[in-house]
Design an enzyme around this catalytic site. Structure first.
Site, PDB file in Angstrom:
ATOM      1  N   ASP A   1      10.406   3.349   6.671  1.00 20.90           N
ATOM      2  CA  ASP A   1      10.090   1.957   7.014  1.00 20.90           C
ATOM      3  C   ASP A   1      11.137   1.470   8.013  1.00 20.90           C
ATOM      4  OD1 ASP A   1       8.292  -0.336   5.177  1.00 20.90           O
ATOM      5  OD2 ASP A   1       9.658  -1.046   6.743  1.00 20.90           O
TER       6      ASP A   1
ATOM      7  N   ARG B   1       1.292 -13.980   1.675  1.00 22.08           N
ATOM      8  CA  ARG B   1       0.790 -13.798   3.031  1.00 22.08           C
ATOM      9  C   ARG B   1      -0.541 -14.507   3.247  1.00 22.08           C
ATOM     10  NH1 ARG B   1       1.102  -7.519   3.369  1.00 22.08           N
ATOM     11  NH2 ARG B   1       0.315  -7.873   1.293  1.00 22.08           N
TER      12      ARG B   1
ATOM     13  N   ARG C   1      14.325  -3.658   2.998  1.00 20.89           N
ATOM     14  CA  ARG C   1      13.311  -3.022   2.147  1.00 20.89           C
ATOM     15  C   ARG C   1      13.787  -1.634   1.698  1.00 20.89           C
ATOM     16  NH1 ARG C   1       9.526  -3.523  -1.611  1.00 20.89           N
ATOM     17  NH2 ARG C   1       7.723  -2.162  -1.355  1.00 20.89           N
TER      18      ARG C   1
ATOM     19  N   THR D   1      -1.842  -4.600   9.493  1.00 18.20           N
ATOM     20  CA  THR D   1      -2.777  -4.834  10.601  1.00 18.20           C
ATOM     21  C   THR D   1      -3.153  -6.319  10.573  1.00 18.20           C
ATOM     22  OG1 THR D   1      -4.448  -3.891   9.105  1.00 18.20           O
ATOM     23  CG2 THR D   1      -3.769  -2.539  10.962  1.00 18.20           C
TER      24      THR D   1
ATOM     25  N   CYS E   1      -6.033  -9.414   3.448  1.00 14.09           N
ATOM     26  CA  CYS E   1      -7.215  -8.553   3.625  1.00 14.09           C
ATOM     27  C   CYS E   1      -8.488  -9.340   3.915  1.00 14.09           C
ATOM     28  CB  CYS E   1      -7.401  -7.682   2.385  1.00 14.09           C
ATOM     29  SG  CYS E   1      -6.076  -6.480   2.194  1.00 14.09           S
TER      30      CYS E   1
ATOM     31  N   THR F   1      -6.111  -0.930   7.426  1.00 11.63           N
ATOM     32  CA  THR F   1      -7.472  -1.399   7.702  1.00 11.63           C
ATOM     33  C   THR F   1      -7.600  -1.723   9.191  1.00 11.63           C
ATOM     34  OG1 THR F   1      -7.461  -2.390   5.518  1.00 11.63           O
ATOM     35  CG2 THR F   1      -9.213  -3.093   7.022  1.00 11.63           C
TER      36      THR F   1
ATOM     37  N   VAL G   1       0.826  -1.208   0.000  1.00 10.60           N
ATOM     38  CA  VAL G   1       0.000   0.000   0.000  1.00 10.60           C
ATOM     39  C   VAL G   1       0.866   1.267   0.000  1.00 10.60           C
ATOM     40  CG1 VAL G   1      -1.606   1.349   1.448  1.00 10.60           C
ATOM     41  CG2 VAL G   1      -2.014  -1.083   1.056  1.00 10.60           C
TER      42      VAL G   1
HETATM   43  N1  LIG Z   1      -2.086  -5.319   0.376  1.00  7.69           N
HETATM   44  C1  LIG Z   1      -3.258  -4.882   0.009  1.00  7.69           C
HETATM   45  O1  LIG Z   1      -3.715  -5.186  -1.068  1.00  7.69           O
HETATM   46  C2  LIG Z   1      -4.097  -3.963   0.853  1.00  7.69           C
HETATM   47  C3  LIG Z   1      -5.220  -3.377   0.289  1.00  7.69           C
HETATM   48  C4  LIG Z   1      -5.976  -2.506   1.043  1.00  7.69           C
HETATM   49  C5  LIG Z   1      -5.620  -2.252   2.366  1.00  7.69           C
HETATM   50  N2  LIG Z   1      -4.523  -2.872   2.912  1.00  7.69           N
HETATM   51  C6  LIG Z   1      -4.181  -2.549   4.292  1.00  7.69           C
HETATM   52  O2  LIG Z   1      -3.072  -1.657   4.260  1.00  7.69           O
HETATM   53  C7  LIG Z   1      -2.200  -1.904   5.371  1.00  7.69           C
HETATM   54  C8  LIG Z   1      -0.787  -2.180   4.875  1.00  7.69           C
HETATM   55  O3  LIG Z   1      -0.813  -3.352   4.099  1.00  7.69           O
HETATM   56  P1  LIG Z   1       0.376  -3.764   3.125  1.00  7.69           P
HETATM   57  O4  LIG Z   1      -0.149  -4.874   2.297  1.00  7.69           O
HETATM   58  O5  LIG Z   1       0.950  -2.573   2.446  1.00  7.69           O
HETATM   59  O6  LIG Z   1       1.445  -4.305   4.194  1.00  7.69           O
HETATM   60  P2  LIG Z   1       2.973  -4.723   3.917  1.00  7.69           P
HETATM   61  O7  LIG Z   1       3.302  -5.769   4.890  1.00  7.69           O
HETATM   62  O8  LIG Z   1       3.168  -4.969   2.446  1.00  7.69           O
HETATM   63  O9  LIG Z   1       3.793  -3.404   4.248  1.00  7.69           O
HETATM   64  C9  LIG Z   1       3.827  -2.807   5.457  1.00  7.69           C
HETATM   65  C10 LIG Z   1       5.173  -2.131   5.665  1.00  7.69           C
HETATM   66  O10 LIG Z   1       5.130  -1.502   6.928  1.00  7.69           O
HETATM   67  C11 LIG Z   1       6.395  -1.639   7.539  1.00  7.69           C
HETATM   68  N3  LIG Z   1       6.273  -1.442   8.985  1.00  7.69           N
HETATM   69  C12 LIG Z   1       5.822  -2.298   9.939  1.00  7.69           C
HETATM   70  N4  LIG Z   1       5.858  -1.727  11.153  1.00  7.69           N
HETATM   71  C13 LIG Z   1       6.333  -0.469  10.967  1.00  7.69           C
HETATM   72  C14 LIG Z   1       6.613   0.606  11.839  1.00  7.69           C
HETATM   73  N5  LIG Z   1       6.403   0.516  13.151  1.00  7.69           N
HETATM   74  N6  LIG Z   1       7.116   1.752  11.308  1.00  7.69           N
HETATM   75  C15 LIG Z   1       7.343   1.855   9.991  1.00  7.69           C
HETATM   76  N7  LIG Z   1       7.113   0.874   9.112  1.00  7.69           N
HETATM   77  C16 LIG Z   1       6.603  -0.283   9.594  1.00  7.69           C
HETATM   78  C17 LIG Z   1       6.842  -3.026   7.149  1.00  7.69           C
HETATM   79  O11 LIG Z   1       8.237  -3.162   7.271  1.00  7.69           O
HETATM   80  C18 LIG Z   1       6.340  -3.104   5.700  1.00  7.69           C
HETATM   81  O12 LIG Z   1       7.326  -2.711   4.779  1.00  7.69           O
HETATM   82  C19 LIG Z   1      -2.848  -3.051   6.144  1.00  7.69           C
HETATM   83  O13 LIG Z   1      -3.664  -2.529   7.147  1.00  7.69           O
HETATM   84  C20 LIG Z   1      -3.711  -3.746   5.108  1.00  7.69           C
HETATM   85  O14 LIG Z   1      -4.800  -4.420   5.680  1.00  7.69           O
HETATM   86  C21 LIG Z   1      -3.753  -3.696   2.167  1.00  7.69           C
END
Ligand SMILES: NC(=O)c1ccc[n+]([C@@H]2O[C@H](COP(=O)([O-])OP(=O)(O)OC[C@H]3O[C@@H](n4cnc5c(N)ncnc54)[C@H](O)[C@@H]3O)[C@@H](O)[C@H]2O)c1
Length: 422
Positions: free
Chosen positions: A31, A330, A36, A84, A259, A119, A13
């Protein structure tokens, strides 16, 4: 005042969002994962959401990818896109949200805005995050700092519905801030925005989008189990019923990923904490989680039917990602199929041309490098994911990969002549 935006969490995201904002604003991507940050600084995105050119374009636009809190101190808008997940008991694990909020709180300044995109269940922004922001910053909510919530709707691997092309829900902690948050997103989202009346409405809207989908898929999965007992092809039934204008045309299958299989638990957690037992939502989760066992059982039963030995049977699994045409592993429910087959002491080999083998989640899997055409090796083949290349495999190919009678279990409805189709 000019906006300087910090995106916290550069995953599926956060990275595309940072790239989109970098075309108009000064952006810093933060991050905590060093590999990464290193790979992004070299122009590579392992999620494959951005091409090398796009990552380099962001860098050229002045974007900085950093691990260092010093680099984000002078931003005035913080957008949180951290994971999340749920824990082993299917309870929300808010650790990344809490930790990232603490990071921001320590550098929060007067008039800054913190927008959450992760989310969550309704109430997380105002009841969990705001108290942390106040405690660590010494500032006062809606007086000296403000919040927003704007959920993300991207779909990993989907190159058509990318972040700027999906209408975005926005919200803010006061009417003025809501307008400001809305205008910020409007400036990059070509599909437009929907300004929700409150942060809780925006939080609830996101979590029900995925809950509704989960429940609808569970219904189709349940129907598929019933039709299987009746020897009726579910896909034919859906095709026929789908001719009605208001029938929701979904296909049965595994529900994994970050999700749909996770978000409903955020809502059920909150509902239960308020004394309501969400039986329908939890029942749907149970049905969808049970599909992996059903598929493994089918493969086993078909092998027994065709007099194949189960112990050390060679089984080929096509696809392990949670969905087609993306590398995202995941919460993939294909792993549960493997676990089930391992209990019968079958030898499961996996072919998935999308997967990064250095990923910790895939390290213990028995991967093969190429599609083993003409190997005559497999007692059963399970087509678990609908990657494009798998659609090109012919009936003859399946025959030539099979040891004796081909047993082809088709989870995605993409095999011409399967032995069994979900
Ligand atoms: N992947 C999807 O398609 C999607 C779609 C809609 C919503 N979401 C929601 O968006 C959110 C993020 O999802 P994602 O798929 O991008 O996750 P992800 O795991 O791909 O990325 C999250 C990033 O956050 C970093 N991170 C973790 N803790 C941290 C901290 N304390 N400080 C800074 N960085 C930190 C991680 O290292 C990682 O690079 C979630 O809540 C998910 O439910 C995801």
């Amino acid at each position: 005042m000019n906006n300087k935006i910090c995106i916290i969490g550069l995953g599926y995201v956060g990275l595309p969002l940072a790239h989109a904002f970098s075309e108009k604003y000064e952006v810093v991507g933060f991050d905590i994962n060093k590999p990464r940050i290193d790979e992004l600084n070299s122009g590579f995105d392992r999620t494959l959401e951005l091409t090398e050119n796009q990552v380099k374009e962001s860098l050229k636009n002045g974007m900085k990818f950093t691990l260092n809190v010093e680099d984000i101190k002078d931003c005035n808008i913080y957008i949180v896109t951290v994971p999340t997940p749920i824990d082993d008991n299917n309870e929300p694990d808010l650790t990344p949200i809490v930790k990232s909020t603490e990071t921001i709180a320590k550098i929060l300044k007067k008039d800054d805005i913190v927008i959450y995109e992760s989310t969550v269940y309704p109430g997380v922004t105002e009841e969990v995050c705001v108290p942390i922001l106040e405690e660590f910053s010494g500032l006062k909510f809606n007086e000296t700092f403000f919040c927003g919530y704007s959920p993300e709707r991207i779909n990993p691997g989907d190159k058509e519905h990318t972040v700027t092309k999906i209408l975005k829900i926005t919200s803010g902690s006061t009417p003025e801030i809501a307008k400001k948050v809305d205008n910020l997103y409007k400036s990059i989202i070509t599909a437009g925005t929907h300004l929700a009346p409150t942060i809780k409405v925006a939080e609830a809207a996101k979590v029900i989008e995925n809950t509704q989908r989960d429940v609808n898929i569970a219904l189709i999965n349940e129907l598929a189990m019933i039709f299987d007992l009746m020897n009726i092809n579910t896909h034919d039934v859906i095709e026929a019923a789908g001719t009605k204008w208001n029938f929701i045309k979904l296909t049965p299958g595994l529900v994994g990923g970050h999700c749909i299989g996770v978000d409903p638990y955020y809502l059920t957690h909150k509902a239960q904490s308020l004394g309501y037992m969400p039986n329908l939502i939890l029942g749907a989760r149970q049905i969808n989680n049970g599909m992996s066992k059903l598929i493994a059982d089918k493969a086993i039963k078909k092998m027994v039917k065709f007099d194949k030995k189960l112990k050390n049977a060679n089984i080929l699994l096509l696809g392990v990602t949670f969905k087609e045409n993306c590398p995202d592993m995941r919460n993939s429910k294909v792993m549960d199929i493997i676990k089930e087959l391992n209990e019968y002491e079958c030898n499961v080999e996996v072919y998935d041309y999308w997967v990064d083998r250095s990923d910790k989640e895939t390290k213990h899997l028995n991967f093969i490098d190429e599609l083993p055409l003409n190997s005559k090796k497999y007692d059963s083949i399970i087509v678990a994911v609908g990657h494009d290349k798998f659609k090109e495999i012919t009936t003859d190919d399946y025959k030539n990969m099979s040891n004796g009678e081909p047993i082809i279990i088709d989870v995605k409805g993409i095999v011409e002549k399967p032995t069994w189709r979900l």
